[in-house]
Scaffold this active site. Structure first.
Site: not given
Ligand code: BES
Ligand code: ZN
Ligand code: ZN
Length: 518
Positions: A366, A292
């Site tokens: 997931r 990230k």
């Molecule tokens: N934990 C994150 C989702 C999230 C984002 C929670 C902002 C709270 C605030 C999750 O694991 C994630 O990173 N999801 C990705 C999925 C994508 C790579 C398909 C996302 O939402 O960008």
């Molecule tokens: Zn994530």
């Protein structure tokens, strides 16, 4: 004294007395905008020589549902409270349990600001409104307790240098409900639920170095023991033996060992029905190799909020002695980019044999939930409900005060919507049309863990989970990525972790009992 979880939870006192005669440090009263004063406020206003009315005619306090004011009754007025906290309720015709809960919370926030350690509230905030007394007391006690929440774990421990306002502020130690026989048990129930929301907030607010998967597991063990749950903790070797390759593909990038935390509450009527709750337990989500950006990455310490809500809900079920058996399943791990980390393009095998191509290691929730859901199905539950901070897209679609709800079972979806309505924790359905399934078809494995581009991100995440829930199992998924955290205070929520999902799930379980009884 009954056992509680949080040391910071206010005590609950219940009295049946005329509010005018309550000798309390602070008495909260609700006032409508553009309307006559409610009965108790009118009496007090008269004793105070029209002070409340003057505040309103001068425009210093309007009664709008964002307004509040504090007045200090002189001793000779006959009003016994040291302070009156007036909270605006907005228009009379818009009064609801939600308004009562929010404004009781506003009174608590005001009390915290004043450093008042005891807050008294009439069960209906003195409105005399025709609202069910028990439901009203529930809303007011929950609102006052949750509004009084603070996360101070890492503040003011150093003895010197406490001469700043924030450090001097005290917790609310007692919430006093001015009620009657009808409101007693509702108020007590509300305090138990508040205690569990405090727990969920405390856990979720904890920094990742203070709440590793192992520490979360030992909290589960300790609290489980205290409240009569069966707690099973599966370590890495056992997780491997059960074939949870999707879960392990996330944990392998971290030095911290994973833990599959299983907390079960068996009701007195054991076996009547079982509900399985699955909570995403990522104690820190760096994204893994699909790292990230650093801006706001710290917020990913709350990526186990689903797991925390499940943890707290199982405890609530036990303490409220519900008739439903509840099993909470929390796959807990960090998502880190260490040497053992999964690489984009890797194929991993979930518990049910599904081969998953991991194209983005940041879509890790997931993966752990896939195995969590497979595991939960072993209990042959009447419903599996998972809670997860799954997708940023949930915030794009519904914002940060409403959580997308997905389900393969219309009846379960309706029940959750009813629980949402009654608890005030908002969920709203999004579709799981079959055509989304082709978006997670993989070229090399059975499925892949992301769809194409940014389209329908939350639905794609839910569609991935649906694959593991299958068609036979009644299942629902609540994406709490937006609702688990707040950037600032609102309603009964405080900045930081909200504990979202506890009140929703407890209400859902309570309604199952009620429906059966009727
Ligand atoms: N934990 C994150 C989702 C999230 C984002 C929670 C902002 C709270 C605030 C999750 O694991 C994630 O990173 N999801 C990705 C999925 C994508 C790579 C398909 C996302 O939402 O960008
Ligand atoms: Zn994530
Ligand atoms: Zn995540």
């Amino acid at each position: 004294m009954k056992k509680t979880i949080s040391a910071n939870l206010p005590k609950l006192a219940i009295i049946d007395q005329d509010p005018v005669a309550v000798a309390a440090p602070a008495l909260a009263l609700g006032i409508f905008s553009k309307d006559d004063l409610p009965p108790i406020a009118r009496v007090i206003d008269e004793k105070l020589g029209g002070q409340i009315r003057r505040l309103m005619s001068d425009g210093d306090f309007t009664g709008a549902d964002t307004s509040s004011a504090v007045i200090y009754p002189p001793r000779e007025s006959g009003v016994k409270a040291e302070r009156i906290i007036l909270v605006g309720l907005g228009k009379r015709e818009k009064l609801s349990l939600r308004v009562l809960k929010s404004r009781a919370a506003a009174a608590a926030k005001r009390a915290l600001g004043l450093g008042v350690t005891e807050l008294s509230l009439p069960f209906d905030l003195g409105t005399g409104a025709e609202i069910d007394a028990a439901a009203s007391a529930d809303a007011v006690v929950l609102g006052a307790m949750l509004g009084g929440y603070r996360f101070r774990e890492f503040k003011g421990k150093k003895k010197v240098n406490t001469n700043n306002d924030e450090n001097r502020r005290k917790n609310i130690e007692t919430v006093t409900l001015i009620g009657n026989k009808e409101t007693d048990s509702a108020a007590r129930r509300a305090r138990v639920v508040a205690d569990c929301v405090y727990l969920a907030r405390d856990l979720s607010n904890s920094p990742a170095n203070h709440l590793t998967p192992s520490l979360l597991a030992s909290r589960a063990r300790d609290l489980g023991k205290k409240f009569g749950l069966i707690v099973d903790i599966y370590a890495e070797a056992e997780i491997e033996k059960m074939g949870m390759g999707a879960f392990l593909s996330v944990s392998r990038g971290s030095h911290e060992p994973p833990a599959l935390i299983v907390m079960s509450y068996l009701s007195k009527r054991k076996g009547l029905r079982t509900v399985a709750l699955v909570g995403k337990g990522i104690t820190f989500d760096s994204g893994g190799i699909s790292l990230k950006p650093s801006l706001n990455m710290d917020q990913m310490k709350t990526d186990m909020s689903g797991g925390c809500a499940v943890f707290a809900t199982v405890l609530a079920a036990a303490r409220l002695r519900l008739d439903t058996d509840v099993v909470g399943v929390i796959p807990a791990t960090e998502n880190m980019p260490g040497g053992g980390a999964t690489k984009p393009g890797d194929v991993v095998t979930a518990m049910d044999g599904t081969a998953v191509e991991v194209l983005n290691t940041d879509a890790e929730g997931r993966l752990v939930l896939a195995d969590g859901i497979c595991f939960a199905k072993r209990y042959k539950p009447t419903a599996v409900i998972d809670l997860a901070t799954l997708t940023g897209a949930a915030i794009v679609s519904l914002g940060s005060k409403t959580a997308p709800l997905f389900s393969t079972d219309e009846k379960l979806q309706t029940r959750l919507q009813a629980a949402s309505e009654a608890s005030g924790e908002r969920v709203w359905p999004l579709p799981l049309f079959d055509y989304f399934e082709k978006d997670i078809k993989s070229d090399v494995a059975d499925i892949k863990n992301i769809g194409k581009g940014r389209e329908a991100g939350s639905i794609i995440g839910a569609t991935f989970l649906k694959h593991f829930a299958g068609t036979e199992q009644s299942w629902a998924h609540v994406d709490i990525a937006g609702t688990a955290r707040a950037d600032g205070d609102y309603e009964w929520v405080k900045k930081g972790s909200t504990g979202f999902g506890v009140m929703l799930l407890v209400k859902y379980l309570e309604k199952l009992d009620e429906d059966e009884a009727s």
